[in-house]
Design a protein around this motif. Structure first.
Motif, PDB file in Angstrom:
ATOM      1  N   PHE A 226      21.778 -14.294  -7.562  1.00 49.34           N
ATOM      2  CA  PHE A 226      22.992 -13.638  -8.037  1.00 49.34           C
ATOM      3  C   PHE A 226      22.771 -13.072  -9.441  1.00 49.34           C
ATOM      4  N   GLY A 227      22.030 -13.808 -10.269  1.00 52.32           N
ATOM      5  CA  GLY A 227      21.715 -13.327 -11.616  1.00 52.32           C
ATOM      6  C   GLY A 227      20.944 -12.019 -11.575  1.00 52.32           C
ATOM      7  N   LYS A 228      20.034 -11.893 -10.619  1.00 48.27           N
ATOM      8  CA  LYS A 228      19.273 -10.647 -10.484  1.00 48.27           C
ATOM      9  C   LYS A 228      20.186  -9.492 -10.064  1.00 48.27           C
ATOM     10  N   ILE A 229      21.138  -9.792  -9.190  1.00 50.50           N
ATOM     11  CA  ILE A 229      22.071  -8.754  -8.751  1.00 50.50           C
ATOM     12  C   ILE A 229      22.918  -8.274  -9.930  1.00 50.50           C
ATOM     13  N   ILE A 230      23.455  -9.207 -10.703  1.00 52.47           N
ATOM     14  CA  ILE A 230      24.288  -8.846 -11.847  1.00 52.47           C
ATOM     15  C   ILE A 230      23.468  -8.095 -12.889  1.00 52.47           C
ATOM     16  N   ASP A 231      22.232  -8.556 -13.147  1.00 52.36           N
ATOM     17  CA  ASP A 231      21.362  -7.883 -14.107  1.00 52.36           C
ATOM     18  C   ASP A 231      21.107  -6.441 -13.673  1.00 52.36           C
ATOM     19  N   SER A 232      20.838  -6.247 -12.386  1.00 50.32           N
ATOM     20  CA  SER A 232      20.611  -4.900 -11.872  1.00 50.32           C
ATOM     21  C   SER A 232      21.868  -4.053 -11.978  1.00 50.32           C
ATOM     22  N   LEU A 233      23.024  -4.636 -11.701  1.00 50.75           N
ATOM     23  CA  LEU A 233      24.281  -3.898 -11.812  1.00 50.75           C
ATOM     24  C   LEU A 233      24.490  -3.393 -13.238  1.00 50.75           C
ATOM     25  N   VAL A 234      24.232  -4.271 -14.209  1.00 49.71           N
ATOM     26  CA  VAL A 234      24.420  -3.874 -15.604  1.00 49.71           C
ATOM     27  C   VAL A 234      23.368  -2.843 -16.017  1.00 49.71           C
TER      28      VAL A 234
ATOM     29  N   MET B 147      24.983   0.580 -17.510  1.00 49.68           N
ATOM     30  CA  MET B 147      24.381   1.145 -18.731  1.00 49.68           C
ATOM     31  C   MET B 147      24.138   2.655 -18.619  1.00 49.68           C
ATOM     32  N   PRO B 148      23.648   3.181 -17.477  1.00 45.70           N
ATOM     33  CA  PRO B 148      23.527   4.647 -17.387  1.00 45.70           C
ATOM     34  C   PRO B 148      24.876   5.362 -17.510  1.00 45.70           C
ATOM     35  N   LEU B 149      25.930   4.766 -16.931  1.00 45.08           N
ATOM     36  CA  LEU B 149      27.257   5.368 -17.067  1.00 45.08           C
ATOM     37  C   LEU B 149      27.710   5.365 -18.524  1.00 45.08           C
TER      38      LEU B 149
END
Length: 143
Positions: free
Chosen positions: A29-37, A42-44
């Motif tokens: 789940f941490g990897k999913i959240i890290d990827s989301l951010v 961050m690009p947005l």
């Protein structure tokens, strides 16, 4: 009971297995959240702010700079004492965004998981009758 069988009983207990599963799922789940951010939010934010959210090149030279170096990499390779406050700001902003995303996700999951509030169950007739008797006894004058 041998120590090996005691250990097996301890390791197989529900709490130990639940914790192990929680750690494994938490890591994923941490990897999913890290990827989301990192890959979505961050690009947005970079687009909204005009592309400048990276503060990693912000620094203050604290010592002598005999070669008048200007880049952070060159200063660090030369061993010049540098206060890299920009890296801290970037990591702190990433943490705030990550914490906000996790907060919203937990809030959303709690809303989904919350069972529909059931109407209070009707009071049984015998309880109602006992309450009426009690109330009538209270109204009588004490002798």
């Amino acid at each position: 009971m041998s120590i090996l069988s005691e250990f097996r009983e301890f390791a197989i207990k529900g709490n130990m297995m639940d914790m192990a599963i929680g750690v494994i799922i938490g890591g994923a789940f941490g990897k999913i959240i890290d990827s989301l951010v990192k890959d979505v939010i961050m690009p947005l934010i970079s687009v909204i702010t005009g592309g400048g959210v990276d503060f990693t090149q912000k620094f203050i030279v604290l010592g002598d700079n005999p070669n008048n170096l200007t880049s952070l990499d060159a200063l660090q390779k030369a061993g010049v004492n540098v206060l890299t406050y920009g890296n801290f700001i970037t990591i702190f902003l990433n943490f705030l965004i990550l914490a906000w995303v996790v907060f919203l996700l937990v809030k959303f999951l709690n809303k989904i998981r919350k069972p529909a509030e059931a109407a209070p169950a009707a009071t049984p007739e015998d309880i109602e009758l006992l309450r009426e008797i009690r109330d009538e006894l209270k109204k009588r004058p004490q002798a």
